[in-house]
Design an enzyme around this catalytic site. Structure first.
Site, PDB file in Angstrom:
ATOM      1  N   THR A  23     -11.287   8.979 -11.933  1.00  0.00           N
ATOM      2  CA  THR A  23     -10.341   8.326 -11.032  1.00  0.00           C
ATOM      3  C   THR A  23     -10.884   7.039 -10.438  1.00  0.00           C
ATOM      4  OG1 THR A  23      -8.703   8.852  -9.307  1.00  0.00           O
ATOM      5  CG2 THR A  23     -10.999   9.474  -8.884  1.00  0.00           C
TER       6      THR A  23
ATOM      7  N   GLU B 230       0.812  -1.206   0.000  1.00  0.00           N
ATOM      8  CA  GLU B 230       0.000   0.000   0.000  1.00  0.00           C
ATOM      9  C   GLU B 230       0.852   1.266   0.000  1.00  0.00           C
ATOM     10  OE1 GLU B 230      -3.783   2.111   0.370  1.00  0.00           O
ATOM     11  OE2 GLU B 230      -3.082   0.215  -0.449  1.00  0.00           O
TER      12      GLU B 230
END
Length: 612
Positions: free
Chosen positions: A595, A484
């Site tokens: 997005t 991440e």
């Protein structure tokens, strides 16, 4: 004669009224005036009163910027400047964290669409009437679906004629993964926002203000392009019959916009189904109260019941987040485009009935039997107001001093000043820059203001690396899935700094970059890398009843986090499918992805009618 003033004697005024009586009369008169003046603000909304008493900025928003003033970038648009050369990366340290703005804890130039509206001779709503006037600038046209489809340069679903056997088989495998994810969501979590595949139940969460079905809305366009017709119909039927907009919770403006607004817009543009247009317009209206701030910069959250907006509790000093308020532009321009309907030759229905107020176009009026018949624009919110809101964001940013020419992550919606000077191209900042360059592309490269803002930021921080292209430099993990959070130091590989940063939640950014690089270069390594992602997802993230994120990418036996994110269906699987498809499937000439990977059409003004 001189008169002595004694307690027993009070001289009369020139009108024969004693001073004490005159004082009482003036006191009564001033109170009456105050009462009448104050009553103006208790009356129903009136344009004349707003014009007299509201500040100038509020007037412009209330009238949808009907002054005809030019906006920043209008003059530069005509010059069509070429972008500066790509800056070369310089040594430095770069931290890349969670993207998509709010997922981490958490005007502009005239467009070809406005040009099209002008060429079709649309009139200005409110002309020669007492109703609020629409802008004097060219109005955004209503979407005529067949006309829109005729302007595409490629068929929406591509030709499908040149796929080799290998890429066809790979595409079919990804299609099977999508069907597997959908079927398990439908079985165990239909109507909830996301599936918990390990515990076989649904998850609603608190980001969407009580809205449900985030996975359904996010999956619509992916199901459509994969030609999963039965599954798409299931999703459409749920939207039509079960998608409840009468909710009253606190919602993230950013997340609702990119997932729900983006998903419904793309479903409408792909299919022309009216149910998607109706739902997205109603939902878009529910976000508008977030813009009710002194600067017009929206706050991060809005309550769908009360309309009260607030900022995130963790945001510095009540600030709005750059990646959140900077990632509304694409969707709101398209909301403006599809919000109006034009009906000729019919009288208006009574106010309070139908979908909203009707603004007459006086120039199109006719009379029949003494009755006036006008051309009416039916709208729930003036379409121009939606685009004005997001264009005002640019206006505020352009007039605000930027430290070292950059855009910090936190801006006060009250003062319009930066709250702190922390700058990031990762979480809290990333999609702002993404939307600048995409706004330029979506405008058919006429939005020069957006392009200049983007390239100026890149020039100032010349070591910015292109989004996604450096992700393959992350230290190889046992699972071949990226963590991440990772850090670029002076070495050649990026690394994580702690086990808490090593999780993977089915994010799409790496495969998104592979898809773009494949279409630009057709270098086979990008398909090779993409297939390695498919194999890793199958091996480490697939469970008996869906796909799940993992808590540590650096172990061969990772623990599942029990969440099939909605963006896994919206983005990760869609980008993988496009990577192994022909370039004319959702061609980059015709579509720009928001997005959340929802495709929105480029504003071609004149295109050959080659699409079917």
């Amino acid at each position: 004669m001189l008169m002595r003033k004694t307690p027993a004697f009070a001289p009369a005024s020139v009108f024969g009224v004693r001073l004490s009586h005159k004082f009482l009369f003036l006191l009564f008169l001033s109170g009456l005036i105050t009462l009448c003046f104050g009553a103006l603000f208790l009356l129903p909304s009136s344009y004349r009163f707003r014009r007299l008493f509201l500040p100038l900025r509020s007037q412009r928003l209330a009238t949808a910027s009907g002054t005809g003033d030019s906006e920043p970038g209008d003059q530069t648009q005509a010059r069509g400047q070429e972008p500066p050369p790509n800056p070369a990366p310089a040594p430095g340290a770069l931290a890349v964290g969670p993207g998509r703005g709010g997922r981490h804890p958490p005007g502009g130039p005239t467009t070809p669409w406005e040009e099209a509206g002008a060429t079709r001779g649309q009139q200005t709503p409110g002309a020669a009437t007492g109703l609020p006037r629409a802008p004097k600038s060219r109005p955004l046209p209503t979407l005529v679906f067949e006309e829109f489809r005729s302007r595409l340069r490629h068929p929406v679903l591509g030709t499908r004629g040149n796929s080799d056997a290998k890429s066809l088989a790979q595409r079919e495998k990804i299609k099977e993964m999508m069907q597997f994810a959908w079927d398990n969501y439908k079985q165990f979590a239909l109507g909830k926002n996301e599936l918990r595949p390990v515990t076989k139940n649904g998850y609603t969460g608190g980001m969407f203000g009580g809205l449900g079905g985030a996975t359904i809305i996010d999956a619509l366009d992916t199901l459509y392009i994969m030609e999963l017709e039965d599954e798409f119909q299931e999703a459409k039927n749920w939207v039509e019959k079960s998608f409840d907009l009468d909710v009253k919770g606190d919602a993230s403006v950013f997340e609702v916009n990119i997932r729900y607004i983006g998903g419904l817009l793309s479903a409408y543009y792909l299919t022309g189904e009216e149910v998607f247009r109706e739902k997205v317009i109603r939902l878009g209206e529910k976000l508008l109260p977030a813009f009710n701030t002194p600067t017009g910069i929206p706050r991060g959250m809005v309550n769908f019941g009360s309309g009260v907006s607030r900022t995130w509790g963790w945001a510095s000093l009540g600030s709005s987040i750059l990646a959140e308020f900077g990632s509304l532009h694409l969707e709101f321009l398209h909301l403006s485009k599809i919000s109006a309907r034009f009906r000729k030759g019919s009288p208006p229905p009574p106010l309070g009935r139908g979908r909203g107020p009707l603004l007459p176009v006086a120039a199109g009026s006719t009379t029949q039997g003494g009755k006036i018949f006008c051309t009416f624009v039916e709208m729930r919110s003036p379409p121009s107001l939606l685009s004005v809101q997001v264009k005002n964001i640019r206006r505020v940013l352009n007039r605000t001093e930027k430290p070292k020419g950059l855009y910090p992550n936190f801006l006060s919606p009250v003062s319009g000043s930066w709250v702190q000077h922390h700058v990031s191209i990762g979480g809290l900042g990333d999609s702002f820059y993404e939307y600048l360059i995409k706004a330029w592309l979506m405008s058919a490269k006429t939005d020069i203001e957006a392009k200049n803002m983007y390239y100026t930021a890149l020039e100032v921080r010349s070591w910015f690396c292109p989004f996604g292209t450096g992700l393959s430099c992350v230290r190889p993990s046992d699972t071949k899935l990226g963590p991440e959070v990772f850090w670029f130091d002076f070495g050649s590989e990026a690394t994580t700094s702690s086990p808490s940063e090593s999780y993977y939640i089915l994010r799409p950014e790496v495969v998104e970059s592979y898809m773009y690089m494949w279409r630009l270069t057709h270098d086979p390594k990008y398909r090779q890398w993409g297939w390695e992602v498919v194999e890793a997802l199958e091996k480490y993230c697939r469970t008996e009843t869906g796909f799940s994120g993992i808590r540590n990418v650096y172990t061969m036996f990772p623990e599942h986090d029990n969440m099939q994110q909605s963006f896994f269906l919206a983005e990760t699987l869609k980008y993988l499918y496009l990577l192994f498809s022909e370039d004319d499937l959702l061609s980059l000439e015709d579509w720009v992805f928001n997005t959340e990977a929802h495709p929105l059409p480029v504003g071609h003004l004149h295109s050959p009618a080659r699409a079917h």
